[in-house]
Design a protein around this motif. Structure first.
Motif, mmCIF file in Angstrom:
data_model
loop_
_atom_site.group_PDB
_atom_site.id
_atom_site.type_symbol
_atom_site.label_atom_id
_atom_site.label_comp_id
_atom_site.label_asym_id
_atom_site.label_seq_id
_atom_site.Cartn_x
_atom_site.Cartn_y
_atom_site.Cartn_z
ATOM 1 N N GLY A 186 -114.710 -15.714 -94.349
ATOM 2 C CA GLY A 186 -114.321 -14.329 -94.287
ATOM 3 C C GLY A 186 -113.432 -13.639 -93.367
ATOM 4 O O GLY A 186 -113.258 -12.643 -93.409
ATOM 5 N N THR A 187 -112.675 -14.703 -92.639
ATOM 6 C CA THR A 187 -111.677 -14.140 -91.678
ATOM 7 C C THR A 187 -110.272 -14.875 -92.205
ATOM 8 O O THR A 187 -110.310 -15.867 -93.015
ATOM 9 N N GLN A 188 -109.200 -14.225 -91.601
ATOM 10 C CA GLN A 188 -107.742 -15.142 -91.925
ATOM 11 C C GLN A 188 -107.327 -15.925 -90.791
ATOM 12 O O GLN A 188 -106.389 -16.235 -90.641
ATOM 13 N N GLY A 189 -108.642 -16.270 -89.829
ATOM 14 C CA GLY A 189 -108.080 -17.148 -88.635
ATOM 15 C C GLY A 189 -108.949 -16.841 -87.680
ATOM 16 O O GLY A 189 -109.776 -15.947 -87.591
ATOM 17 N N PRO A 190 -108.849 -17.379 -86.412
ATOM 18 C CA PRO A 190 -108.134 -18.712 -86.300
ATOM 19 C C PRO A 190 -108.492 -19.871 -87.140
ATOM 20 O O PRO A 190 -109.660 -20.063 -87.423
ATOM 21 N N VAL A 191 -107.916 -20.598 -87.386
ATOM 22 C CA VAL A 191 -108.001 -22.138 -88.229
ATOM 23 C C VAL A 191 -107.870 -23.215 -86.781
ATOM 24 O O VAL A 191 -106.941 -23.262 -86.186
ATOM 25 N N THR A 192 -108.894 -24.005 -86.873
ATOM 26 C CA THR A 192 -108.690 -25.255 -85.970
ATOM 27 C C THR A 192 -108.776 -26.584 -86.842
ATOM 28 O O THR A 192 -109.590 -26.465 -87.649
ATOM 29 N N VAL A 193 -107.788 -27.465 -86.523
ATOM 30 C CA VAL A 193 -107.710 -28.712 -87.409
ATOM 31 C C VAL A 193 -107.798 -29.644 -86.321
ATOM 32 O O VAL A 193 -107.140 -29.766 -85.011
ATOM 33 N N LYS A 194 -108.678 -30.685 -86.396
ATOM 34 C CA LYS A 194 -108.946 -31.731 -85.698
ATOM 35 C C LYS A 194 -108.728 -32.961 -86.173
ATOM 36 O O LYS A 194 -109.008 -33.291 -87.426
ATOM 37 N N LEU A 195 -108.031 -34.063 -85.772
ATOM 38 C CA LEU A 195 -107.655 -35.252 -86.267
ATOM 39 C C LEU A 195 -108.285 -36.340 -85.234
ATOM 40 O O LEU A 195 -108.151 -36.366 -84.187
ATOM 41 N N ASN A 196 -109.297 -37.130 -85.933
ATOM 42 C CA ASN A 196 -109.941 -38.276 -85.193
ATOM 43 C C ASN A 196 -109.052 -39.388 -84.854
ATOM 44 O O ASN A 196 -108.704 -40.023 -85.734
ATOM 45 N N ASP A 197 -108.668 -39.734 -83.794
ATOM 46 C CA ASP A 197 -108.021 -40.607 -83.157
ATOM 47 C C ASP A 197 -108.690 -41.897 -82.943
ATOM 48 O O ASP A 197 -108.191 -42.960 -82.538
ATOM 49 N N HIS A 198 -110.162 -41.972 -83.024
ATOM 50 C CA HIS A 198 -111.071 -42.981 -82.796
ATOM 51 C C HIS A 198 -110.746 -44.194 -83.990
ATOM 52 O O HIS A 198 -111.049 -45.373 -83.223
ATOM 53 N N TYR A 199 -110.334 -43.848 -85.111
ATOM 54 C CA TYR A 199 -110.200 -44.939 -86.105
ATOM 55 C C TYR A 199 -109.004 -45.692 -86.117
ATOM 56 O O TYR A 199 -108.063 -44.859 -85.694
ATOM 57 N N LYS A 200 -108.911 -46.642 -86.278
ATOM 58 C CA LYS A 200 -107.516 -47.411 -86.386
ATOM 59 C C LYS A 200 -106.778 -47.265 -87.580
ATOM 60 O O LYS A 200 -107.269 -47.963 -88.612
ATOM 61 N N LEU A 201 -105.934 -46.407 -87.560
ATOM 62 C CA LEU A 201 -105.411 -46.101 -89.160
ATOM 63 C C LEU A 201 -103.788 -46.402 -88.996
ATOM 64 O O LEU A 201 -103.252 -46.440 -87.859
ATOM 65 N N THR A 202 -103.309 -46.714 -90.044
ATOM 66 C CA THR A 202 -101.913 -46.927 -90.029
ATOM 67 C C THR A 202 -101.056 -45.339 -90.070
ATOM 68 O O THR A 202 -101.740 -44.321 -90.221
ATOM 69 N N ALA A 203 -99.843 -45.336 -89.702
ATOM 70 C CA ALA A 203 -99.145 -44.338 -89.789
ATOM 71 C C ALA A 203 -99.237 -43.563 -90.815
ATOM 72 O O ALA A 203 -99.323 -42.168 -90.891
ATOM 73 N N ASN A 204 -99.271 -44.198 -91.986
ATOM 74 C CA ASN A 204 -99.285 -43.405 -93.201
ATOM 75 C C ASN A 204 -100.705 -42.828 -93.543
ATOM 76 O O ASN A 204 -100.750 -41.809 -94.136
ATOM 77 N N GLN A 205 -101.798 -43.538 -93.298
ATOM 78 C CA GLN A 205 -102.953 -43.168 -93.187
ATOM 79 C C GLN A 205 -103.257 -41.866 -92.394
ATOM 80 O O GLN A 205 -103.874 -40.863 -92.697
ATOM 81 N N ARG A 206 -102.806 -41.913 -91.103
ATOM 82 C CA ARG A 206 -102.549 -40.711 -90.226
ATOM 83 C C ARG A 206 -101.866 -39.487 -90.877
ATOM 84 O O ARG A 206 -102.540 -38.328 -91.000
ATOM 85 N N ARG A 207 -100.833 -39.870 -91.422
ATOM 86 C CA ARG A 207 -99.953 -38.659 -92.148
ATOM 87 C C ARG A 207 -100.780 -38.175 -93.052
ATOM 88 O O ARG A 207 -100.850 -36.877 -93.472
ATOM 89 N N THR A 208 -101.601 -39.055 -94.092
ATOM 90 C CA THR A 208 -102.413 -38.390 -95.329
ATOM 91 C C THR A 208 -103.387 -37.465 -94.790
ATOM 92 O O THR A 208 -103.759 -36.232 -95.288
ATOM 93 N N VAL A 209 -104.228 -38.029 -93.841
ATOM 94 C CA VAL A 209 -105.307 -37.088 -93.289
ATOM 95 C C VAL A 209 -104.805 -35.849 -92.693
ATOM 96 O O VAL A 209 -105.421 -34.937 -92.833
ATOM 97 N N ALA A 210 -103.635 -36.059 -92.038
ATOM 98 C CA ALA A 210 -102.992 -34.751 -91.273
ATOM 99 C C ALA A 210 -102.459 -33.719 -92.556
ATOM 100 O O ALA A 210 -102.717 -32.544 -92.474
ATOM 101 N N CYS A 211 -101.913 -34.329 -93.529
ATOM 102 C CA CYS A 211 -101.577 -33.382 -94.801
ATOM 103 C C CYS A 211 -103.018 -32.943 -95.411
ATOM 104 O O CYS A 211 -102.905 -31.721 -95.754
ATOM 105 N N HIS A 212 -103.773 -33.646 -95.567
ATOM 106 C CA HIS A 212 -105.190 -33.165 -96.102
ATOM 107 C C HIS A 212 -105.560 -31.867 -95.349
ATOM 108 O O HIS A 212 -105.962 -30.808 -95.977
ATOM 109 N N GLU A 213 -105.596 -32.115 -93.974
ATOM 110 C CA GLU A 213 -106.631 -31.149 -93.259
ATOM 111 C C GLU A 213 -105.487 -29.927 -93.070
ATOM 112 O O GLU A 213 -106.107 -28.861 -92.968
ATOM 113 N N LEU A 214 -104.372 -29.961 -92.940
ATOM 114 C CA LEU A 214 -103.334 -28.988 -93.048
ATOM 115 C C LEU A 214 -103.623 -28.205 -94.221
ATOM 116 O O LEU A 214 -103.223 -27.190 -94.365
ATOM 117 N N GLY A 215 -103.537 -28.719 -95.322
ATOM 118 C CA GLY A 215 -103.777 -28.382 -96.765
ATOM 119 C C GLY A 215 -105.114 -27.373 -96.528
ATOM 120 O O GLY A 215 -105.110 -26.267 -97.221
#
Length: 80
Positions: free
Chosen positions: A9-38
């Protein structure tokens, strides 16, 4: 892999957290970041695999044309 949160019900603030515990490739991390920022921009999960908003797989590194088309509806220019 990531989490986007905000107070409903608000326009913010928004918090985006990316979990760096998993061993992901650079492209996988980019996909997760794109998804969460979406989500931070109010986009929902997509059914198209051409979108980073597709849930559960590392398929696309970018939002789809459909995702980009939704943004002006969510955030219309003043006076339109």
């Amino acid at each position: 892999m990531g989490l986007t949160s905000w107070k409903p019900g608000t326009q913010g603030p928004v918090t985006v957290k990316l979990n760096d515990h998993y061993k992901l490739t650079a492209n996988q991390r980019r996909t997760v970041a794109c998804h969460e920022l979406g989500h931070a921009l109010s986009l929902d999960h997509a059914t198209s695999t051409s979108s980073c908003m597709y849930s559960g797989k590392y398929i696309s590194l970018h939002p789809s044309k459909h995702d980009y088309g939704l943004l002006p509806r969510i955030y219309p220019k003043p006076g339109t």
